[in-house]
Design a protein around this motif. Sequence first.
Motif, PDB file in Angstrom:
ATOM      1  N   VAL A   1     -11.770 -21.091  -9.586  1.00  0.00           N
ATOM      2  CA  VAL A   1     -11.158 -20.837  -8.277  1.00  0.00           C
ATOM      3  C   VAL A   1     -12.251 -20.412  -7.304  1.00  0.00           C
ATOM      4  O   VAL A   1     -12.994 -19.464  -7.570  1.00  0.00           O
ATOM      5  CB  VAL A   1     -10.075 -19.740  -8.365  1.00  0.00           C
ATOM      6  N   LYS A   2     -12.358 -21.141  -6.191  1.00  0.00           N
ATOM      7  CA  LYS A   2     -13.338 -20.807  -5.159  1.00  0.00           C
ATOM      8  C   LYS A   2     -12.651 -20.844  -3.801  1.00  0.00           C
ATOM      9  O   LYS A   2     -11.848 -21.734  -3.535  1.00  0.00           O
ATOM     10  CB  LYS A   2     -14.511 -21.792  -5.174  1.00  0.00           C
ATOM     11  N   MET A   3     -12.995 -19.894  -2.951  1.00  0.00           N
ATOM     12  CA  MET A   3     -12.332 -19.789  -1.651  1.00  0.00           C
ATOM     13  C   MET A   3     -13.343 -19.376  -0.593  1.00  0.00           C
ATOM     14  O   MET A   3     -14.159 -18.479  -0.810  1.00  0.00           O
ATOM     15  CB  MET A   3     -11.200 -18.757  -1.726  1.00  0.00           C
ATOM     16  N   GLU A   4     -13.294 -20.040   0.544  1.00  0.00           N
ATOM     17  CA  GLU A   4     -14.059 -19.605   1.709  1.00  0.00           C
ATOM     18  C   GLU A   4     -13.097 -18.982   2.708  1.00  0.00           C
ATOM     19  O   GLU A   4     -12.077 -19.583   3.057  1.00  0.00           O
ATOM     20  CB  GLU A   4     -14.794 -20.771   2.364  1.00  0.00           C
ATOM     21  N   LEU A   5     -13.406 -17.777   3.154  1.00  0.00           N
ATOM     22  CA  LEU A   5     -12.563 -17.130   4.157  1.00  0.00           C
ATOM     23  C   LEU A   5     -12.793 -17.790   5.506  1.00  0.00           C
ATOM     24  O   LEU A   5     -13.917 -17.838   6.009  1.00  0.00           O
ATOM     25  CB  LEU A   5     -12.889 -15.637   4.245  1.00  0.00           C
ATOM     26  N   THR A   6     -11.724 -18.318   6.094  1.00  0.00           N
ATOM     27  CA  THR A   6     -11.780 -18.944   7.408  1.00  0.00           C
ATOM     28  C   THR A   6     -10.729 -18.294   8.305  1.00  0.00           C
ATOM     29  O   THR A   6      -9.965 -17.427   7.877  1.00  0.00           O
ATOM     30  CB  THR A   6     -11.516 -20.457   7.321  1.00  0.00           C
ATOM     31  N   HIS A   7     -10.684 -18.755   9.551  1.00  0.00           N
ATOM     32  CA  HIS A   7      -9.720 -18.190  10.495  1.00  0.00           C
ATOM     33  C   HIS A   7      -8.280 -18.497  10.099  1.00  0.00           C
ATOM     34  O   HIS A   7      -7.360 -17.788  10.519  1.00  0.00           O
ATOM     35  CB  HIS A   7      -9.993 -18.729  11.903  1.00  0.00           C
TER      36      HIS A   7
END
Length: 249
Positions: free
Chosen positions: A73-79
């Motif tokens: 599981v990989k996630m980039e925090l975006t708006h």
Amino acid sequence: MDLNLTIDVGNSSTKVVIYSADGTSEVAATTLRGPGIVNRLGNFIGGRPIGAAIACSVAKSVEPLLNAVDAPVKMELTHSSPVPLANGYATPATLGVDRMAAAVGAAALEPSADLLVCDLGTACTYDVVSGSPACFLGGNIAPGVGMRLRALHHYTERLPLVNAHVDTPVSMFGSDTTDALICGALRGVVAEVLYYRSLGVDSPRRVILTGGWAPELSRLLPESVRPTVTVHPHLVNQGLISILLYNRQ
């Protein structure tokens, strides 16, 4: 049991914190600077099993860092990422993701409290989080210590370029020009913290400081204020782990 990895890419450094599977405790932390960060990130992780990773950045792409992590599981925090905090900012697409992460981290540390969240690094951000209901209300952005000193040199004819470090002795008023510049920059930030703290609706807000200058500047606060101030070196990472767990529910 798999661990959680958080990556906060700032203007001058990258803070990496590995959390326990339930996100309640830090397992390991490091600060990376300079070239070769991707390789050094891998060395830092070592053989630890990472089940999920989340990253945010104020400027650079986080893709190379996330690609280097072996996690399902990989996630980039975006708006557009769901976060466990209401957002009262008029233009949420322009809000720095690091500011939102820091606000989420502060709210997780001090639930139901009215907070002033100060990130004192390359720039200084002063953000307000209401306690009930929990909401990011907005904030202000000002130059950081180094930026103030460079601007004073650049925009004047005779003021010298001086550097301040976290262990620089700081008097109340400078006794020479170099001292006056350093004291003015550092104590100016302290004055901003105290001013924004005083604007609480019913009482002064609790303050959470983070960023490279937070430990030094916290020591310049009046002793009467210090019990209401918390210094957290990994506040953005604290917010990232809260956001990661929120999205995995």
